[in-house]
Enzyme design. Structure first.
Site, PDB file in Angstrom:
ATOM      1  N   SER A   6      -8.836 -38.307  -3.079  1.00 20.26           N
ATOM      2  CA  SER A   6      -8.290 -37.248  -2.943  1.00 20.26           C
ATOM      3  C   SER A   6      -7.463 -37.176  -4.228  1.00 20.26           C
ATOM      4  O   SER A   6      -7.641 -36.176  -5.183  1.00 20.26           O
ATOM      5  CB  SER A   6      -7.352 -36.811  -1.913  1.00 20.26           C
ATOM      6  OG  SER A   6      -6.685 -35.509  -2.201  1.00 20.26           O
ATOM      7  N   SER A  23      -7.381 -30.238  -0.143  1.00 17.72           N
ATOM      8  CA  SER A  23      -5.878 -30.555   0.259  1.00 17.72           C
ATOM      9  C   SER A  23      -5.762 -31.962   0.116  1.00 17.72           C
ATOM     10  O   SER A  23      -6.761 -32.622   0.334  1.00 17.72           O
ATOM     11  CB  SER A  23      -5.835 -30.211   1.968  1.00 17.72           C
ATOM     12  OG  SER A  23      -4.582 -30.282   2.298  1.00 17.72           O
ATOM     13  N   GLU A  24      -4.445 -32.375  -0.353  1.00 17.44           N
ATOM     14  CA  GLU A  24      -4.357 -33.644  -0.984  1.00 17.44           C
ATOM     15  C   GLU A  24      -4.561 -34.770   0.270  1.00 17.44           C
ATOM     16  O   GLU A  24      -4.593 -35.857  -0.173  1.00 17.44           O
ATOM     17  CB  GLU A  24      -3.046 -33.893  -1.642  1.00 17.44           C
ATOM     18  CG  GLU A  24      -1.788 -33.435  -0.935  1.00 17.44           C
ATOM     19  CD  GLU A  24      -0.829 -32.819  -1.636  1.00 17.44           C
ATOM     20  OE1 GLU A  24       0.443 -33.302  -1.663  1.00 17.44           O
ATOM     21  OE2 GLU A  24      -1.031 -31.558  -2.172  1.00 17.44           O
ATOM     22  N   ASN A  25      -4.253 -34.255   1.458  1.00 14.60           N
ATOM     23  CA  ASN A  25      -4.609 -35.331   2.601  1.00 14.60           C
ATOM     24  C   ASN A  25      -6.163 -35.659   2.835  1.00 14.60           C
ATOM     25  O   ASN A  25      -6.065 -36.658   3.634  1.00 14.60           O
ATOM     26  CB  ASN A  25      -3.987 -34.760   3.789  1.00 14.60           C
ATOM     27  CG  ASN A  25      -4.488 -33.470   4.313  1.00 14.60           C
ATOM     28  OD1 ASN A  25      -4.658 -32.619   3.387  1.00 14.60           O
ATOM     29  ND2 ASN A  25      -4.784 -33.418   5.843  1.00 14.60           N
TER      30      ASN A  25
END
Length: 217
Positions: free
Chosen positions: A87, A45-47
């Protein structure tokens, strides 16, 4: 015809052993619930999470564990957490084998519009631009038509584009379609859906080559 869970189940079949997979907001987040148990997959997940698991059961949520859509998640053994710079280094460095995104429109040459509707306030494009620019394999999860019954698989996107010529495959409530150089190639039909129904719901060029099987989900 499939619902959102059915779309997620079908896309889960595209996930292979050893893949690193980014899940976008919306239907894509459901995919983690339906991947085969006998394969190892790392969901990113990009977070700043690598190693996401299925959604938590009610009452077992941890507010500190969220995905990019701010939904509570679970993590698997060996999961890691990191900052946004790390990320996006993963994403821009092409270390993600599969990206699964939602979309508002897809054109038959693989353009995608999934971040803005003119006249509606949005916070920004987020990581979508990086994902579509860097990923080599993008699958879109979406409904085939909008609430008015108008096609979302178009000759040309009307909404602001997120990426150009990047989508490889689309899975909708009606069909599985591969984006080829000539248009949308119909690979599979949703259970109970006819080729004629899919043709009527697709504005973009649809390629039908022989008998089209029903999805096995």
């Amino acid at each position: 015809m499939l619902d959102k869970i059915g779309i997620a189940k079908r896309i889960a079949k595209e996930v292979k052993n050893g893949y690193y997979v980014n899940l976008g907001i919306g239907i894509p987040t459901l995919v983690a619930n339906y991947v085969c148990k006998d394969i190892e997959v790392d969901f990113q997940s990009e977070n700043g999470v690598l190693g996401m698991g299925p959604f938590p059961f009610e009452g077992e949520e941890d507010a500190d564990l969220i995905n990019a859509g701010k939904q509570t998640i679970t993590t698997l053994e060996g999961a890691s957490f990191f900052d946004s710079a790390t990320s996006f280094s993963m994403i821009r460095g092409k270390h993600v084998q599969l990206t699964i995104l939602g979309a508002m429109e897809v054109s038959h040459n693989g353009d995608i519009a999934n971040w803005k509707i003119p006249g509606y306030m949005v916070k920004g494009m987020g990581g979508a631009m990086d994902l579509v620019a860097s990923a080599e394999n993008i699958i879109v999860a979406m409904m085939h038509t909008n609430k008015k019954g108008e096609s979302k698989l178009l000759k040309r996107c009307a909404l602001p584009l997120t990426g150009v010529g990047c989508v490889k495959k689309v899975v909708t409530n009606l069909a599985v379609l591969e984006v080829s150089t000539d248009g949308f190639k119909l690979l599979e039909r949703a259970p109970g859906v006819t080729v004629e129904t899919i043709q009527k719901a697709t504005e973009g060029h649809l390629i039908v080559d022989g008998d089209v099987p029903e999805m096995d989900i």
